[in-house]
Design an enzyme around this catalytic site. Structure first.
Site, mmCIF file in Angstrom:
data_model
loop_
_atom_site.group_PDB
_atom_site.id
_atom_site.type_symbol
_atom_site.label_atom_id
_atom_site.label_comp_id
_atom_site.label_asym_id
_atom_site.label_seq_id
_atom_site.Cartn_x
_atom_site.Cartn_y
_atom_site.Cartn_z
ATOM 1 N N LYS A 38 39.378 45.218 33.817
ATOM 2 C CA LYS A 38 39.367 44.631 35.162
ATOM 3 C C LYS A 38 38.303 43.535 35.239
ATOM 4 C CE LYS A 38 36.169 48.181 36.860
ATOM 5 N NZ LYS A 38 35.930 49.258 37.827
ATOM 6 N N ARG A 136 34.864 57.767 46.840
ATOM 7 C CA ARG A 136 35.287 56.367 46.919
ATOM 8 C C ARG A 136 36.803 56.306 47.107
ATOM 9 N NH1 ARG A 136 33.501 52.559 41.985
ATOM 10 N NH2 ARG A 136 35.204 53.702 40.971
ATOM 11 N N TYR A 264 15.424 21.934 45.904
ATOM 12 C CA TYR A 264 15.743 22.049 47.328
ATOM 13 C C TYR A 264 14.643 22.760 48.098
ATOM 14 C CZ TYR A 264 20.569 20.562 46.521
ATOM 15 O OH TYR A 264 21.692 19.837 46.201
#
Length: 368
Positions: A38, A136, A264
């Site tokens: 997966k 789950r 940044y």
């Protein structure tokens, strides 16, 4: 392999072979090996990994979602493919592409029974998951009779396996919990088998389960992270080889004077004169902003260089003040020596998260 000339993910298929054979050596001869591929085979390349494992005669595969299984079928994978988390909208595709669904709830069970009947299926292979403590996905252990009755009332499906998932098989402090899960699963398996009148394959072990609980290998094991080179312990990591190396190059070197800022939001200010290197990889490639500002690091010419300033979308900047290097030199983000586990631990994460985050825009290069 020659040194990187751009940002690449180098995948060592020989290391994959080593990991497969090492883990398989832990199993009894008749125990089947299910390879979990997966999430693009844990961030590498699901098609190439699956083709290689199919050539090594792995027994079957598992993916999370239906479209992942479809991609493998399109690529010529012929072994059985278990879809661990199917949704009702994809059930027809599952049948059309000869995928095997995990039926984990009454909603998905009844939906698949309806579609299997509509498609005039007989004994279509399905897998039934029971929840033994991970909480789950999965039927409750007290649902055995009700689930088996639904299955016994139809000839459209046949149970290929029943399985569960260990919650903490890598944690020695949770050994009692894991052993309790295994015992619960044994009881479920015994009762379920009695109810349906035949014995499906049984599996509960993930990679850590395979390594730490050999008594629970049953008929089949599911191996994911171990195939990719991580054993969830220092001892087992030594027996495995990480298959993926994330490499880049130095695009440009800058000299910052004391007081100058970088990146940044000017998040880094030089406290003295330093040298920095800009590297073409950023948060769009899986190196999240949490690695910036001195937390994460890369390796250049055998030395560690801290990531400074905020991670940009396509670039990071690192401190190379004490490193002898030049523009164009190779940069190792992680490999078999400077592992993904080492880098992930710098942000209190795990190898799984880092390797599965590697962007698909990064070129994959295969070592055979």
């Amino acid at each position: 392999m020659p040194k990187a000339q751009e940002t690449i993910l180098e995948i060592d298929l020989k290391a994959l072979t080593h990991n497969f054979k090492h883990i398989k050596s832990k199993l009894k001869e008749n125990t089947k090996f299910l390879a979990v591929v997966k999430a693009f085979a844990y961030g590498s390349d699901a098609v190439e990994i699956s083709k290689h494992l199919q050539n090594l005669n792995v027994d079957c595969f598992a993916v999370a979602y239906t479209h992942e299984g479809v991609a493998l079928r399109d690529a010529g994978i012929t072994k059985p493919i278990l879809v661990l988390h199917p949704h009702k909208t994809n059930l027809e595709t599952i049948i059309n592409r000869c995928l095997e669904p995990n039926l984990y709830s009454f909603d998905i069970l009844h939906a698949f029974l309806t579609i299997a009947k509509e498609h005039k299926q007989t004994h279509y292979p399905v897998h039934i998951k029971f929840n033994t403590g991970l909480n789950r996905l999965g039927f409750n252990t007290q649902d055995v009779k009700k689930v088996s009755q639904s299955i016994n009332n139809t000839s459209s499906i046949k149970v290929a396996s029943i399985f569960s998932h260990l919650a903490a098989s890598e944690d020695i402090n949770e050994r009692a919990f894991t052993e309790n899960q295994i015992e619960k699963f044994k009881i479920v398996a015994k009762n379920f088998t009695k109810e349906i009148g035949y014995k499906p394959h049984l599996h509960i072990c993930n990679t850590s389960g395979i390594l730490n609980f050999p008594e629970a290998h049953f008929d089949m094991v599911r191996c994911g992270i171990g195939l990719y080179g991580f054993g969830n312990s220092e001892i087992e990591n030594k027996n495995l080889k990480p298959i993926a190396s994330l490499k880049s190059i130095i695009s440009q070197i800058h000299l910052l004077q004391k007081g100058e800022t970088l990146g940044y939001n000017r998040s880094f200010t030089a406290s003295k004169t330093i040298k920095t290197a800009t590297i073409p990889i950023g948060h769009a490639d899986g190196i999240g902003r949490q690695y910036g500002n001195g937390v994460g690091f890369v390796n250049i010419n055998g030395k560690r260089a801290s990531i400074i300033g905020n991670v940009c979308m396509d670039m990071i900047m690192v401190d190379i003040t004490n490193i002898d290097c030049n523009e164009g030199d190779e940069v190792i983000i992680f490999d078999s020596h400077n592992t993904a586990e080492d880098l992930a631990s710098s942000i209190n994460s795990i190898s799984y998260e880092l390797i599965t985050s590697v962007s698909r825009r990064i070129k994959r290069v295969f070592c055979r």
